[in-house]
Design a protein around this motif. Sequence first.
Motif, PDB file in Angstrom:
ATOM      1  N   ARG A  56       0.810  -1.217   0.000  1.00 54.00           N
ATOM      2  CA  ARG A  56       0.000   0.000   0.000  1.00 54.00           C
ATOM      3  C   ARG A  56       0.845   1.269   0.000  1.00 54.00           C
ATOM      4  O   ARG A  56       0.307   2.362  -0.089  1.00 54.00           O
ATOM      5  N   ALA A  57       2.160   1.138   0.096  1.00 53.36           N
ATOM      6  CA  ALA A  57       3.019   2.318   0.104  1.00 53.36           C
ATOM      7  C   ALA A  57       3.039   2.970  -1.272  1.00 53.36           C
ATOM      8  O   ALA A  57       2.812   2.324  -2.303  1.00 53.36           O
ATOM      9  N   SER A  58       3.306   4.256  -1.293  1.00 56.66           N
ATOM     10  CA  SER A  58       3.369   4.978  -2.560  1.00 56.66           C
ATOM     11  C   SER A  58       4.625   4.587  -3.339  1.00 56.66           C
ATOM     12  O   SER A  58       5.555   3.974  -2.786  1.00 56.66           O
ATOM     13  N   ASP A  59       4.626   4.961  -4.614  1.00 58.04           N
ATOM     14  CA  ASP A  59       5.788   4.652  -5.442  1.00 58.04           C
ATOM     15  C   ASP A  59       7.046   5.337  -4.923  1.00 58.04           C
ATOM     16  O   ASP A  59       8.140   4.753  -4.940  1.00 58.04           O
ATOM     17  N   LEU A  60       6.900   6.571  -4.454  1.00 59.26           N
ATOM     18  CA  LEU A  60       8.045   7.294  -3.923  1.00 59.26           C
ATOM     19  C   LEU A  60       8.605   6.598  -2.690  1.00 59.26           C
ATOM     20  O   LEU A  60       9.825   6.448  -2.524  1.00 59.26           O
ATOM     21  N   ALA A  61       7.697   6.141  -1.789  1.00 61.07           N
ATOM     22  CA  ALA A  61       8.148   5.437  -0.586  1.00 61.07           C
ATOM     23  C   ALA A  61       8.834   4.118  -0.947  1.00 61.07           C
ATOM     24  O   ALA A  61       9.848   3.744  -0.349  1.00 61.07           O
ATOM     25  N   LEU A  62       8.280   3.410  -1.931  1.00 63.15           N
ATOM     26  CA  LEU A  62       8.896   2.150  -2.346  1.00 63.15           C
ATOM     27  C   LEU A  62      10.275   2.387  -2.974  1.00 63.15           C
ATOM     28  O   LEU A  62      11.198   1.592  -2.769  1.00 63.15           O
ATOM     29  N   GLU A  63      10.414   3.466  -3.733  1.00 65.63           N
ATOM     30  CA  GLU A  63      11.716   3.765  -4.328  1.00 65.63           C
ATOM     31  C   GLU A  63      12.741   4.089  -3.244  1.00 65.63           C
ATOM     32  O   GLU A  63      13.904   3.665  -3.331  1.00 65.63           O
ATOM     33  N   GLU A  64      12.339   4.847  -2.228  1.00 64.92           N
ATOM     34  CA  GLU A  64      13.261   5.145  -1.130  1.00 64.92           C
ATOM     35  C   GLU A  64      13.642   3.872  -0.383  1.00 64.92           C
ATOM     36  O   GLU A  64      14.803   3.669  -0.006  1.00 64.92           O
ATOM     37  N   LEU A  65      12.633   2.991  -0.158  1.00 62.79           N
ATOM     38  CA  LEU A  65      12.922   1.727   0.516  1.00 62.79           C
ATOM     39  C   LEU A  65      13.862   0.863  -0.319  1.00 62.79           C
ATOM     40  O   LEU A  65      14.782   0.225   0.212  1.00 62.79           O
ATOM     41  N   ARG A  66      13.658   0.865  -1.626  1.00 67.17           N
ATOM     42  CA  ARG A  66      14.534   0.071  -2.485  1.00 67.17           C
ATOM     43  C   ARG A  66      15.966   0.595  -2.451  1.00 67.17           C
ATOM     44  O   ARG A  66      16.924  -0.182  -2.477  1.00 67.17           O
ATOM     45  N   ALA A  67      16.109   1.916  -2.406  1.00 70.27           N
ATOM     46  CA  ALA A  67      17.449   2.500  -2.325  1.00 70.27           C
ATOM     47  C   ALA A  67      18.160   2.064  -1.049  1.00 70.27           C
ATOM     48  O   ALA A  67      19.363   1.763  -1.058  1.00 70.27           O
ATOM     49  N   GLN A  68      17.414   2.013   0.074  1.00 73.52           N
ATOM     50  CA  GLN A  68      18.032   1.542   1.320  1.00 73.52           C
ATOM     51  C   GLN A  68      18.435   0.076   1.219  1.00 73.52           C
ATOM     52  O   GLN A  68      19.526  -0.314   1.661  1.00 73.52           O
ATOM     53  N   LEU A  69      17.558  -0.742   0.628  1.00 68.21           N
ATOM     54  CA  LEU A  69      17.888  -2.160   0.474  1.00 68.21           C
ATOM     55  C   LEU A  69      19.095  -2.340  -0.441  1.00 68.21           C
ATOM     56  O   LEU A  69      19.951  -3.205  -0.182  1.00 68.21           O
ATOM     57  N   ALA A  70      19.186  -1.540  -1.492  1.00 64.45           N
ATOM     58  CA  ALA A  70      20.333  -1.645  -2.386  1.00 64.45           C
ATOM     59  C   ALA A  70      21.631  -1.264  -1.664  1.00 64.45           C
ATOM     60  O   ALA A  70      22.684  -1.866  -1.901  1.00 64.45           O
ATOM     61  N   GLY A  71      21.556  -0.274  -0.786  1.00 59.68           N
ATOM     62  CA  GLY A  71      22.740   0.087  -0.005  1.00 59.68           C
ATOM     63  C   GLY A  71      23.183  -1.045   0.904  1.00 59.68           C
ATOM     64  O   GLY A  71      24.389  -1.326   1.014  1.00 59.68           O
ATOM     65  N   TRP A  72      22.216  -1.686   1.582  1.00 60.11           N
ATOM     66  CA  TRP A  72      22.565  -2.830   2.428  1.00 60.11           C
ATOM     67  C   TRP A  72      23.149  -3.975   1.597  1.00 60.11           C
ATOM     68  O   TRP A  72      24.106  -4.631   2.012  1.00 60.11           O
ATOM     69  N   ARG A  73      22.546  -4.227   0.448  1.00 64.85           N
ATOM     70  CA  ARG A  73      23.055  -5.308  -0.400  1.00 64.85           C
ATOM     71  C   ARG A  73      24.499  -5.060  -0.823  1.00 64.85           C
ATOM     72  O   ARG A  73      25.309  -5.990  -0.894  1.00 64.85           O
TER      73      ARG A  73
END
Length: 812
Positions: A56-73
């Motif tokens: 249910r999160a917005s596209d902007l929120a999902l993009e920010e979350l993906r950026a954090q996950l990519a940093g951890w990866r």
Amino acid sequence: MKTFHSLLLCLILALSGAVSPLFVAHAVAQEVVTAPDYAEWEKTAERAEDAVSAARASDLALEELRAQLAGWREKFSVAQSANKARIETLESQLAALGPVPDGVPESAEIAARRQTLSETLASVRVPIQTAEEAFTRADGLIRQVDGIIRSRQTDQLLELGPTPLNPVIWAEGFGAIGQTLTGIHSEISGAWASPLQNAQFREKLPLTLFLGLLAVVLLSRGRHWMEVLSLRVQSKNKIAWRWLLGFLISLGQVIVPLLGVFALSEALFSSGLIGLRGSVIVSALPPAGLAFFVARWLGVRMFPRSHTSDPYLNLTPEQKAEGRWFSAGLGLAIGLQLIVVAVVEFENLSTRVLLAFVFPLLVIVAVMTFRLGQLLVKHARNDAAENEQQTYRNRIVRLLGRAVMVVVVVGVVLGLVGYFAAAAQLVFPTAVTLALLAFIQILQRLFSEVYALLVGNRDGARESLIPVLFGFVLLFAAAPVLALIWGARLATLSEMWNKFLGGVSLGGARISPTVFLTFAVIFVLGYTLTRLIQGTLRNTVLPKTKLDTGGRNAIVSGTGYLGIFLSAIIAITGAGIDLSSLAIVAGALSVGIGFGLQNIVSNFVSGIILLIERPISEGDWIEVGSHSGYVRDISVRSTRIETFDRADVIVPNADLISGVVMNMTKGSLTGRVIVPVGVAYGNDTKRIAAILQEIAEAHPMVILNPPPGVIFQGFGADSLDFEIRAILRDVNWMLSVKSDMNHEIARRFAEEGIEIPFAQRDIWLRNPEVLSGGGKAPDTSKASEHSEASNAPSDAIAEVDFESTDATGEET
């Protein structure tokens, strides 16, 4: 719709794409491997899993979350290489202890040492295994987030909304326009009525007037001034530096009016009368102006007013004028679209109002893009009519023009039906794609002119391979920008780039761009060093030795092959490529090579033998098969022979090794010449032999030790046959010596009265009395009766027998 807000970002990414990997590589090299904070990661992972499950999160929120996950990866990827050297050391130590003996008790000290090393190795591997597990978890969450975003984008494109043909939508749109204009008017009136803001306006009035006047001048005349100056510089002389100077001046057609837009924006802001709604429009003026001026500049460059020797498109002046007008119109429409979208987002208006605002601009962009597609098709037709053939480039341009026309028509139809998002995703990116392709063409021409300036030959530079290769590089570099224009996410491109940097596995060996670049650099350095050594040997070292030309060439060629082989081996080793895993593949390929390339391999081995044994060398005169000539070049596959007719014959090396080859100049240039001479019967043979002996000894190319000889070969059919046999200092002059001796023989025989005979034939007549008229003529009446059947003459008939005799009178 967000594609056009990111257009400037696309260009910036395209320009910085070449240098950013260097900074990334430098940062990675300087990074110290530290253990990630797994407690913090656990919180981020749980929050990401909750967001993915709810969706249910917005596209902007999902993009920010993906950026954090990519940093951890990325952190986990780095952590996987921790303790690598320590692990390799421990594994080497265990291997040194050897395998555990089977059925035989092992020494207690060795067993204890083995146990200690095994426990240490297991403990050292724990951080790596933990990082691998976390990396897999982060990568899976990233794929799930990407799947949700892609699904939403697909649903948005396939969403059926209201049709713009509905009059209610237009009523809502005009109402929203009225409210926006009323709000802007209220803001300006309120600011003017405020004493404080009025005082500020009067205080900054000189600055506002100056900026406003500057903006008017730059916007009204700046572009025209730059265009006229650019045309004057380029039209004087068709040389590279003038073209480059004119190109740089032409950039002022974008920069100068854009400065005018900034001056206008600053003038409006400095007045203090602009409110929130007005500031949204004023802030959107610079990007809108950039879109308009860039499109207009591209139109002027692609459809120039003046005649050029090498235009981009083969169009008439009227068609070029249409192209400039449509290009400027596209820039204006896209600029207005940027302003409208900014206002709609600020006012938070509905999709129906956005449709009423944007759909007319979409139709305008579609019509102008359609007309540009027609101009591309006309260019292909005009060029094909002039050149009387359809080139590959013309076929591509024609296909592009027709594809553009089809896409914009489909986009307008989809918009009328109600698929407005799909229509906008087709029409606007098509127009921007044409602009990008035009920009690539201009950059390629710019590189060609720079290359022409460097080499000093403009006509030859345009036909050179380097500018063409640069064009292909530009196309590959523009691929990410083109993907962003058509709606690709920056995160997707980043993911693809990471996979590209990771490389591919080939037989257990991972080939990555870094490995390939390392291999290429080392091999090029080795190849360059090999060429330098070859040049030193050829020009400095070997000329001072006693080796002949063939030996020098053999040493130089062998050095080249050895240097290239060593360069390849060192490059493979330096790049870290393990070829042991490719041994099975190489073994299978060797079987195919043995059958399919056996002739090539045979010629290659024969070439090596020729270079080592040197039965022939460059400059030798040889005869092989039906060909004879001088050896001009010996390569590993074939040998080039230049015949006396100045034709090149390529002989496979295997034929020179397995066949019969006669080397006329191997070891020595001396050789024998044979000059045949015939004289008439009745001449003094001793006198003739003495004359021929004098002629042979008098020639400067004839060696007197052993002396030349004259042979009386025998009695020919028409002449007495003699031969001059002499050894020459240089057999390469055989034909010249033969010609000189023949000239001298003709002169001496003429002085001595010696006859050079013609072919002799004797004629015997059976009834010579008929020809002399003394005999009785045959019966003419009888002959005339049978003339038609036998073709016999009507007068006297004589029987003549032709018999050949030689000079001795013997009938032949």
